[in-house]
Design a protein around this motif. Structure first.
Motif, mmCIF file in Angstrom:
data_model
loop_
_atom_site.group_PDB
_atom_site.id
_atom_site.type_symbol
_atom_site.label_atom_id
_atom_site.label_comp_id
_atom_site.label_asym_id
_atom_site.label_seq_id
_atom_site.Cartn_x
_atom_site.Cartn_y
_atom_site.Cartn_z
ATOM 1 N N PHE A 103 -81.650 -50.168 -4.783
ATOM 2 C CA PHE A 103 -82.819 -49.956 -3.924
ATOM 3 C C PHE A 103 -84.120 -49.995 -4.719
ATOM 4 N N ASN A 104 -84.074 -49.563 -5.993
ATOM 5 C CA ASN A 104 -85.231 -49.594 -6.894
ATOM 6 C C ASN A 104 -86.462 -48.922 -6.268
ATOM 7 N N PRO A 105 -86.399 -47.618 -6.018
ATOM 8 C CA PRO A 105 -87.486 -46.945 -5.297
ATOM 9 C C PRO A 105 -88.740 -46.734 -6.144
ATOM 10 N N ASP A 106 -89.873 -46.653 -5.459
ATOM 11 C CA ASP A 106 -91.119 -46.280 -6.116
ATOM 12 C C ASP A 106 -91.198 -44.759 -6.309
ATOM 13 N N VAL A 107 -90.595 -44.036 -5.377
ATOM 14 C CA VAL A 107 -90.593 -42.575 -5.412
ATOM 15 C C VAL A 107 -89.183 -42.096 -5.075
ATOM 16 N N PHE A 108 -88.723 -41.081 -5.794
ATOM 17 C CA PHE A 108 -87.429 -40.459 -5.517
ATOM 18 C C PHE A 108 -87.677 -38.983 -5.223
ATOM 19 N N ILE A 109 -87.310 -38.543 -4.002
ATOM 20 C CA ILE A 109 -87.540 -37.157 -3.577
ATOM 21 C C ILE A 109 -86.193 -36.465 -3.456
ATOM 22 N N VAL A 110 -86.007 -35.407 -4.210
ATOM 23 C CA VAL A 110 -84.767 -34.632 -4.205
ATOM 24 C C VAL A 110 -85.011 -33.340 -3.437
ATOM 25 N N ASP A 111 -84.173 -33.074 -2.452
ATOM 26 C CA ASP A 111 -84.350 -31.893 -1.615
ATOM 27 C C ASP A 111 -83.576 -30.702 -2.167
ATOM 28 N N GLU A 122 -78.438 -35.833 -11.834
ATOM 29 C CA GLU A 122 -79.101 -35.902 -13.144
ATOM 30 C C GLU A 122 -79.043 -37.296 -13.770
ATOM 31 N N PRO A 123 -77.901 -37.993 -13.779
ATOM 32 C CA PRO A 123 -77.909 -39.348 -14.358
ATOM 33 C C PRO A 123 -78.895 -40.285 -13.647
ATOM 34 N N THR A 124 -79.035 -40.135 -12.343
ATOM 35 C CA THR A 124 -79.970 -40.976 -11.586
ATOM 36 C C THR A 124 -81.414 -40.619 -11.925
ATOM 37 N N LEU A 125 -81.694 -39.337 -12.080
ATOM 38 C CA LEU A 125 -83.037 -38.914 -12.485
ATOM 39 C C LEU A 125 -83.410 -39.519 -13.830
ATOM 40 N N TYR A 127 -82.176 -42.228 -15.253
ATOM 41 C CA TYR A 127 -82.314 -43.680 -15.107
ATOM 42 C C TYR A 127 -83.656 -44.048 -14.478
ATOM 43 N N LEU A 128 -84.016 -43.365 -13.382
ATOM 44 C CA LEU A 128 -85.254 -43.707 -12.679
ATOM 45 C C LEU A 128 -86.489 -43.311 -13.484
ATOM 46 N N LYS A 129 -86.395 -42.235 -14.241
ATOM 47 C CA LYS A 129 -87.550 -41.838 -15.063
ATOM 48 C C LYS A 129 -87.864 -42.908 -16.100
ATOM 49 N N GLU A 130 -86.823 -43.478 -16.664
ATOM 50 C CA GLU A 130 -87.021 -44.544 -17.654
ATOM 51 C C GLU A 130 -87.638 -45.784 -17.023
ATOM 52 N N ARG A 131 -87.461 -45.966 -15.719
ATOM 53 C CA ARG A 131 -88.010 -47.123 -15.012
ATOM 54 C C ARG A 131 -89.386 -46.851 -14.416
ATOM 55 N N GLY A 132 -89.893 -45.643 -14.596
ATOM 56 C CA GLY A 132 -91.236 -45.325 -14.127
ATOM 57 C C GLY A 132 -91.335 -44.867 -12.693
ATOM 58 N N GLN A 160 -85.524 -25.832 -17.372
ATOM 59 C CA GLN A 160 -85.907 -26.776 -18.429
ATOM 60 C C GLN A 160 -85.708 -28.223 -17.974
ATOM 61 N N LYS A 161 -84.667 -28.441 -17.194
ATOM 62 C CA LYS A 161 -84.417 -29.803 -16.700
ATOM 63 C C LYS A 161 -85.462 -30.217 -15.672
ATOM 64 N N ILE A 162 -85.904 -29.280 -14.846
ATOM 65 C CA ILE A 162 -86.991 -29.583 -13.918
ATOM 66 C C ILE A 162 -88.224 -30.026 -14.692
ATOM 67 N N ASP A 163 -88.548 -29.299 -15.738
ATOM 68 C CA ASP A 163 -89.721 -29.620 -16.557
ATOM 69 C C ASP A 163 -89.573 -30.986 -17.220
ATOM 70 N N ARG A 164 -88.336 -31.323 -17.605
ATOM 71 C CA ARG A 164 -88.083 -32.574 -18.318
ATOM 72 C C ARG A 164 -88.189 -33.792 -17.401
ATOM 73 N N TYR A 165 -87.624 -33.695 -16.200
ATOM 74 C CA TYR A 165 -87.492 -34.877 -15.362
ATOM 75 C C TYR A 165 -88.607 -35.052 -14.335
ATOM 76 N N TYR A 166 -89.023 -34.000 -13.683
ATOM 77 C CA TYR A 166 -89.840 -34.155 -12.472
ATOM 78 C C TYR A 166 -91.326 -34.293 -12.779
ATOM 79 N N ASP A 167 -91.969 -35.183 -12.003
ATOM 80 C CA ASP A 167 -93.415 -35.363 -12.091
ATOM 81 C C ASP A 167 -94.166 -34.395 -11.181
ATOM 82 N N ARG A 168 -93.522 -33.993 -10.109
ATOM 83 C CA ARG A 168 -94.195 -33.171 -9.112
ATOM 84 C C ARG A 168 -93.172 -32.292 -8.399
ATOM 85 N N ILE A 169 -93.602 -31.098 -8.006
ATOM 86 C CA ILE A 169 -92.761 -30.174 -7.245
ATOM 87 C C ILE A 169 -93.511 -29.806 -5.977
ATOM 88 N N TRP A 170 -92.941 -30.171 -4.839
ATOM 89 C CA TRP A 170 -93.546 -29.835 -3.556
ATOM 90 C C TRP A 170 -92.893 -28.581 -2.991
#
Length: 404
Positions: A103-111, A122-125, A127-132, A160-170
């Motif tokens: 799918f190659n998303p521009d944004v990935f939202i985890v609920d 986590e593996p998907t996070l 992978y997608l972080k490396e792709r921007g 710590q993983k939240i801090d490492r992977y996520y750009d934003r927390i809603w």
């Protein structure tokens, strides 16, 4: 429409092991986004067994992963008991990752679950972080009692993983209602990423082909998914049987996850009470709540948003185990004068329940207690997403130009 895109894509993850809350929240956000932005597609990865029972707007679809159910003791098992839980989790992890690759998303939202069920996201996070891809964690305004959430997250190094992977927390609530991370040791990096978006407003779908809904006054009783809602329904029926002066018609929605044995028992019991009608499931709860005189519920996040959106009197009897989320939410809303509340042990008394139902029908509307309360979560989410997708589209256009 605010903007038209060429090929913008958002992927959402909803682990869905108990109830309907996660999928319904993702679906609400997805529908709002495609309404605001043409050319945007949203794909929801969901483990909900009845994901296909809901209507989806154009450009919103879902990928069903094998279902895992959460037992009342907090443990998990595969819905198909013939398949080992670890095998089911491995299949889910593979589908999630492959969907993200394709799918190659521009944004990935985890609920709600930062790393997914048992870390499956986590593996998907990574992978997608490396792709921007922009990575967003969406949290309910109430997660759980602080000591329970803290212990759970520390076991898995979640903060710590939240801090490492996520750009934003809603946070899907206003800052003056409740902080989902209260009582936890939150790194400054995580705090800096948090934004309180506000509650998610609901509306009645504009659908000319919809089936008729109840007419006249009725008290709506809803248990959400219904997996642990039988006791509340028993309590309401007992109150009607105890007090013949309860004359407001009650419409009870059992929920699709209520065990069949309990469902049949309640249907038989309710048939003896003329003022009560029971249905098993309705995929348009917004319409039922909008048409109700008042609402009796357990107080999950979505039901609460609907109560506020349609300004309905409400009596909340919250779940208290294995999570205290509903209890915390109901206590806070009661303090603010938005709802009435009974604890489960109080609701078991038919006399007390009958008195609460009568008081409910004449209590002030939520808007009377909090006239300035705004449900602005969907608008804020839409505004945040816009520059991210514009940036990704500009990058794609630049690469396309360079290649030509």
């Amino acid at each position: 429409m605010l903007r038209r895109f060429e090929d913008a894509r958002i992927l959402m993850y909803s682990h869905d092991t108990f109830g309907l809350g996660h999928l319904r929240r993702c679906r609400t956000i997805a529908h709002s986004l495609v309404e605001d932005y043409r050319g945007l597609s949203v794909l929801i990865v969901s483990g909900a067994t009845i994901a296909g029972a809901f209507d989806y707007r154009a450009r919103v679809d879902f990928v069903k992963i094998p279902s895992v159910i959460k037992l009342r003791n907090g443990e998990y098992q595969s819905l198909d008991r013939h398949i080992d839980l670890q095998d089911t989790l491995s299949i889910r992890r593979s589908i999630i990752h492959h969907t993200a690759e394709t799918f190659n998303p521009d944004v990935f939202i985890v609920d709600k679950e930062p790393m997914g069920l048992r870390g499956e996201v986590e593996p998907t996070l990574q992978y997608l972080k490396e792709r921007g891809t922009k990575l967003v964690l969406g949290l309910r305004e109430v997660m759980d009692a602080p000591h329970l959430l803290d212990a759970e997250w520390k076991r898995n190094d979640i903060m710590q993983k939240i801090d490492r992977y996520y750009d934003r927390i809603w946070v899907y609530g206003p800052p003056d209602f409740y902080d989902p991370l209260t009582g936890l040791d939150v790194p400054q990096g995580v705090r800096d990423k948090m934004g309180f978006m506000g509650f998610l407003q609901r509306s009645v779908p504009r659908d000319e082909t919809r089936t008729p809904r109840p007419e006249g006054d009725y008290l709506l009783v809803t248990t959400g998914g219904g997996g642990d809602g039988a006791e509340l329904v028993h309590n309401v029926i007992d109150a009607y049987r105890e007090d013949a002066s309860l004359t407001c018609r009650a419409l009870i929605v059992l929920g699709p996850y209520m065990p069949a044995k309990e469902r049949m028992k309640l249907i038989r019991k309710a048939k003896k009470v003329p003022m009560i009608e029971v249905i098993e499931f309705d995929n348009r709860m917004e319409e039922l709540i909008a048409g109700a005189t008042a609402v009796v519920a357990m107080g999950g996040y979505n039901t609460y948003c609907e109560i506020l959106s349609f300004d309905k009197r409400a009596l909340i009897v919250p779940r208290v185990v294995p999570r205290e989320e509903q209890l915390i939410r109901a206590t806070r809303a009661s303090e603010l004068g938005l709802v009435d509340m009974l604890r489960p042990e109080e609701a078991e008394d038919p006399v007390r329940m009958s008195a609460a139902l009568k008081a409910l029908l004449v209590r002030p509307l939520p808007s009377s207690s909090s006239p300035n309360l705004r449900l602005e979560g969907l608008a804020k989410i839409s505004a945040e997403v816009l520059p991210w997708i514009e940036e990704r589209e500009a990058t794609r256009a630049a690469l396309k130009t360079a290649a030509s």
